[in-house]
Design an enzyme around this catalytic site. Structure first.
Site, PDB file in Angstrom:
ATOM      1  N   GLY A  29       0.944  -1.241  -0.007  1.00 42.08           N
ATOM      2  CA  GLY A  29      -0.054   0.052   0.058  1.00 42.08           C
ATOM      3  C   GLY A  29       0.621   1.181  -0.004  1.00 42.08           C
ATOM      4  O   GLY A  29       0.365   2.193   0.594  1.00 42.08           O
ATOM      5  N   ASN A  35       1.425   3.386  -2.580  1.00 43.74           N
ATOM      6  CA  ASN A  35       0.582   4.356  -3.490  1.00 43.74           C
ATOM      7  C   ASN A  35      -0.579   4.688  -2.732  1.00 43.74           C
ATOM      8  O   ASN A  35      -1.090   5.615  -2.703  1.00 43.74           O
ATOM      9  CB  ASN A  35       0.168   3.567  -4.631  1.00 43.74           C
ATOM     10  CG  ASN A  35       1.089   3.614  -5.618  1.00 43.74           C
ATOM     11  OD1 ASN A  35       1.631   4.913  -6.314  1.00 43.74           O
ATOM     12  ND2 ASN A  35       1.778   2.586  -6.110  1.00 43.74           N
ATOM     13  N   MET A  92      -4.639  -7.076  -6.608  1.00 44.99           N
ATOM     14  CA  MET A  92      -4.353  -8.245  -7.491  1.00 44.99           C
ATOM     15  C   MET A  92      -5.335  -9.136  -7.993  1.00 44.99           C
ATOM     16  O   MET A  92      -5.088 -10.293  -7.932  1.00 44.99           O
ATOM     17  CB  MET A  92      -2.845  -8.927  -6.845  1.00 44.99           C
ATOM     18  CG  MET A  92      -1.820  -8.029  -6.661  1.00 44.99           C
ATOM     19  SD  MET A  92      -1.211  -7.375  -7.937  1.00 44.99           S
ATOM     20  CE  MET A  92      -0.421  -8.568  -8.746  1.00 44.99           C
ATOM     21  N   ILE A 119      -8.654  -9.663 -10.748  1.00 40.57           N
ATOM     22  CA  ILE A 119      -9.219  -9.465 -12.134  1.00 40.57           C
ATOM     23  C   ILE A 119     -10.842  -9.103 -11.792  1.00 40.57           C
ATOM     24  O   ILE A 119     -11.461  -9.762 -11.075  1.00 40.57           O
ATOM     25  CB  ILE A 119      -8.971 -10.356 -13.086  1.00 40.57           C
ATOM     26  CG1 ILE A 119      -7.547 -10.439 -13.190  1.00 40.57           C
ATOM     27  CG2 ILE A 119      -9.519 -10.101 -14.279  1.00 40.57           C
ATOM     28  CD1 ILE A 119      -6.938 -11.170 -14.471  1.00 40.57           C
ATOM     29  N   HIS A 126      -0.398   1.667 -13.051  1.00 40.68           N
ATOM     30  CA  HIS A 126       0.377   0.390 -13.718  1.00 40.68           C
ATOM     31  C   HIS A 126       1.805   1.044 -13.855  1.00 40.68           C
ATOM     32  O   HIS A 126       2.111   2.176 -14.567  1.00 40.68           O
ATOM     33  CB  HIS A 126      -0.138   0.102 -15.184  1.00 40.68           C
ATOM     34  CG  HIS A 126       0.438  -0.926 -15.458  1.00 40.68           C
ATOM     35  ND1 HIS A 126       0.216  -2.352 -15.222  1.00 40.68           N
ATOM     36  CD2 HIS A 126       1.451  -1.120 -16.724  1.00 40.68           C
ATOM     37  CE1 HIS A 126       1.016  -2.976 -15.972  1.00 40.68           C
ATOM     38  NE2 HIS A 126       1.807  -2.372 -16.796  1.00 40.68           N
ATOM     39  N   GLU A 172       5.364   6.863  -9.036  1.00 39.44           N
ATOM     40  CA  GLU A 172       4.172   6.563  -8.977  1.00 39.44           C
ATOM     41  C   GLU A 172       3.381   7.476  -7.824  1.00 39.44           C
ATOM     42  O   GLU A 172       2.147   8.043  -8.198  1.00 39.44           O
ATOM     43  CB  GLU A 172       3.870   4.989  -8.645  1.00 39.44           C
ATOM     44  CG  GLU A 172       4.210   4.037  -9.958  1.00 39.44           C
ATOM     45  CD  GLU A 172       4.017   2.630  -9.426  1.00 39.44           C
ATOM     46  OE1 GLU A 172       3.080   2.349  -8.806  1.00 39.44           O
ATOM     47  OE2 GLU A 172       4.893   1.681  -9.553  1.00 39.44           O
TER      48      GLU A 172
HETATM   49  C1  GRF Z   1       2.744  -0.580  -7.696  1.00 39.39           C
HETATM   50  O1  GRF Z   1       3.974  -0.738  -8.555  1.00 39.39           O
HETATM   51  C2  GRF Z   1       1.553  -0.451  -8.825  1.00 39.39           C
HETATM   52  O2  GRF Z   1       1.806   0.343  -9.990  1.00 39.39           O
HETATM   53  C3  GRF Z   1       1.350  -1.806  -9.271  1.00 39.39           C
HETATM   54  O3  GRF Z   1       1.579  -2.747  -7.899  1.00 39.39           O
HETATM   55  C4  GRF Z   1       2.363  -2.009  -6.946  1.00 39.39           C
HETATM   56  C5  GRF Z   1       1.687  -1.797  -5.815  1.00 39.39           C
HETATM   57  O4  GRF Z   1       2.672  -1.240  -5.035  1.00 39.39           O
HETATM   58  N1  GRF Z   1      -0.175  -1.866  -9.574  1.00 39.39           N
HETATM   59  P1  GRF Z   1       1.986  -0.383  -3.444  1.00 39.39           P
HETATM   60  O5  GRF Z   1       1.236  -1.489  -2.875  1.00 39.39           O
HETATM   61  O6  GRF Z   1       1.414   0.715  -3.804  1.00 39.39           O
HETATM   62  O7  GRF Z   1       2.981  -0.170  -2.711  1.00 39.39           O
END
Ligand code: GRF
Length: 216
Positions: free
Chosen positions: A14, A16, A92, A94, A111, A176
């Site tokens: 987590g 992001n 993770m 779909i 992404h 990101e």
């Molecule tokens: C990130 O690299 C995001 O782009 C991808 O999964 C990863 C998640 O990382 N979809 P976090 O859980 O946000 O640290």
């Protein structure tokens, strides 16, 4: 200004999610984080969300016999928290076309590549294998086809000669953390408007090219 009640869906650490929560602390940010929802009870992001004072919920996909049941349980949580907008952040699972249609234009993802290059997993390893000089990340609307939705915003980073998947991944992850709050603010704040596969952003300006490699 109305702030859109936003849920963040996670499966893991987590980071992001943390960047989004941090950005939404600003009262002028057009989204407020109303819920962090994980499909994994042990996701590291859950504790971080609680520490930040954000409500959390777990909908464990393993306790539902099929995808429809799993998504119905998620939908119930989203409704119970009055959620209007959804961000996937390292989620993770779909999602079915039905769930995506219900959240059309209100469901975004980040992404770790410059889409449409490197859809799917292991993006940094594959970028190195292909020898690209510029890599990055993308915030996009979610459509049923994986990593294929209209692109809201992208950030580019250089690939250095001695990069490994880890060093490159760390550089992208840092990008990101800046890009996702920006992308959410565009989408939730109404500055991004979908037109078919393209997204128009009000007030966009041109800027100089990023060239890689950069010499001394
Ligand atoms: C990130 O690299 C995001 O782009 C991808 O999964 C990863 C998640 O990382 N979809 P976090 O859980 O946000 O640290």
């Amino acid at each position: 200004m109305t702030r859109r009640r936003t849920a963040i869906l996670i499966s893991g650490r987590g980071s992001n999610m943390e960047a989004l929560i941090q950005a939404a602390r600003d009262p002028s940010f057009p989204a407020e984080i109303a819920l962090v929802l994980s499909n994994r009870p042990g996701a590291g992001g859950l504790d971080k969300a609680s520490q930040a004072g954000v409500p959390t919920a777990v909908v464990d996909h393993r306790s539902h016999p099929d995808r429809d049941g799993f998504e119905a349980a998620m939908q119930a949580q989203l409704q119970a928290h009055g959620v209007e907008f959804v961000c996937l952040a390292g989620f993770m699972r779909i999602l079915t076309a039905g769930f995506i249609a219900r959240w059309e234009d209100r469901l975004i993802n980040i992404h770790p590549s410059l889409l449409p290059a490197f859809r799917g997993l292991r993006t940094h390893e594959r970028a190195l294998a292909e020898g690209v000089r510029i890599h990055g990340c993308t915030v996009h609307y979610v459509v049923p086809e994986l990593d294929a939705g209209p692109i809201i915003a992208q950030a580019a980073v250089p690939v250095l000669d001695d990069d490994t998947a880890e060093t490159l991944g760390a550089r992208v992850l840092q990008a990101e953390h800046a890009l996702y709050p920006f992308g959410l603010s565009l989408a939730a704040g109404g500055r991004a408007r979908r037109e078919g596969q393209r997204v128009r952003v009000a007030g966009g300006k041109p800027q100089p090219a990023l060239v890689s490699p950069l010499l001394d």
